[in-house]
Motif scaffolding. Sequence first.
Motif, PDB file in Angstrom:
ATOM      1  N   ASN A  41      54.982  40.796  73.675  1.00 52.62           N
ATOM      2  CA  ASN A  41      55.156  41.578  71.893  1.00 52.62           C
ATOM      3  C   ASN A  41      53.427  41.644  71.606  1.00 52.62           C
ATOM      4  O   ASN A  41      52.701  40.616  71.356  1.00 52.62           O
ATOM      5  CB  ASN A  41      55.587  40.383  71.274  1.00 52.62           C
ATOM      6  N   LYS A  42      53.053  42.761  72.080  1.00 54.95           N
ATOM      7  CA  LYS A  42      51.432  43.641  71.325  1.00 54.95           C
ATOM      8  C   LYS A  42      51.466  43.076  70.138  1.00 54.95           C
ATOM      9  O   LYS A  42      49.992  42.461  69.525  1.00 54.95           O
ATOM     10  CB  LYS A  42      51.384  44.551  71.432  1.00 54.95           C
ATOM     11  N   ARG A  43      52.636  42.895  69.701  1.00 53.69           N
ATOM     12  CA  ARG A  43      51.771  41.997  67.660  1.00 53.69           C
ATOM     13  C   ARG A  43      51.521  40.561  68.032  1.00 53.69           C
ATOM     14  O   ARG A  43      50.503  40.643  67.060  1.00 53.69           O
ATOM     15  CB  ARG A  43      53.066  42.191  66.804  1.00 53.69           C
ATOM     16  N   ILE A  44      52.100  39.645  68.314  1.00 53.67           N
ATOM     17  CA  ILE A  44      52.426  38.851  67.874  1.00 53.67           C
ATOM     18  C   ILE A  44      50.654  38.810  68.890  1.00 53.67           C
ATOM     19  O   ILE A  44      49.933  37.455  69.202  1.00 53.67           O
ATOM     20  CB  ILE A  44      53.486  37.829  69.084  1.00 53.67           C
ATOM     21  N   VAL A  45      50.463  38.639  70.740  1.00 59.83           N
ATOM     22  CA  VAL A  45      49.490  38.919  71.021  1.00 59.83           C
ATOM     23  C   VAL A  45      48.090  39.291  70.049  1.00 59.83           C
ATOM     24  O   VAL A  45      47.278  38.594  70.520  1.00 59.83           O
ATOM     25  CB  VAL A  45      49.430  39.775  72.665  1.00 59.83           C
ATOM     26  N   LEU A  46      48.202  40.522  69.965  1.00 62.36           N
ATOM     27  CA  LEU A  46      47.291  40.697  68.910  1.00 62.36           C
ATOM     28  C   LEU A  46      46.747  39.947  67.403  1.00 62.36           C
ATOM     29  O   LEU A  46      45.551  40.005  67.352  1.00 62.36           O
ATOM     30  CB  LEU A  46      47.343  42.428  68.738  1.00 62.36           C
TER      31      LEU A  46
END
Length: 149
Positions: free
Chosen positions: A136-141
């Motif tokens: 999940n890009k949002r969690i990673v970022l």
Amino acid sequence: MAIKFILLVNKQGQTRLAQYFTESIPTSEKRQLESEIVRKSLSRGSDYAKGMHAYCAFLRHNSYKICYRRYASLFFIVGVDDDENELSMMDFIHCFVETLDWHFGNVCELDIMFHLDSVYVILDEMVCNGQIVETNKRIVLGEASKFET
């Protein structure tokens, strides 16, 4: 363990990022392995650029399956076990590139060179001990932004 190593290499064969998830490979062997895999990947990529239709993004080297994909001037190369699904690795590469795009705007080789610490943090959030743990890009970022000052 699924992923053995991840390499980011430019078109000239210069390694921009190398992350190994196995302790069993000595440093001298890593360099030799890196150069052989990069040479094979770059030569196949140039065949594709010439219009040859026998292009394949997978190859086998020793006991590894190599999955690679070219984005602009960078090759993203992932070495995995024999029993790993190649298409899932291609999806992971794409997800990693999209995450880098979200972080840097439009990621390029210079972003990776000058912000290598950020790239390693993003990669560490996505892969832990050779296993993909977060896509999940949002969690990673969100987690990666905690390390930015």
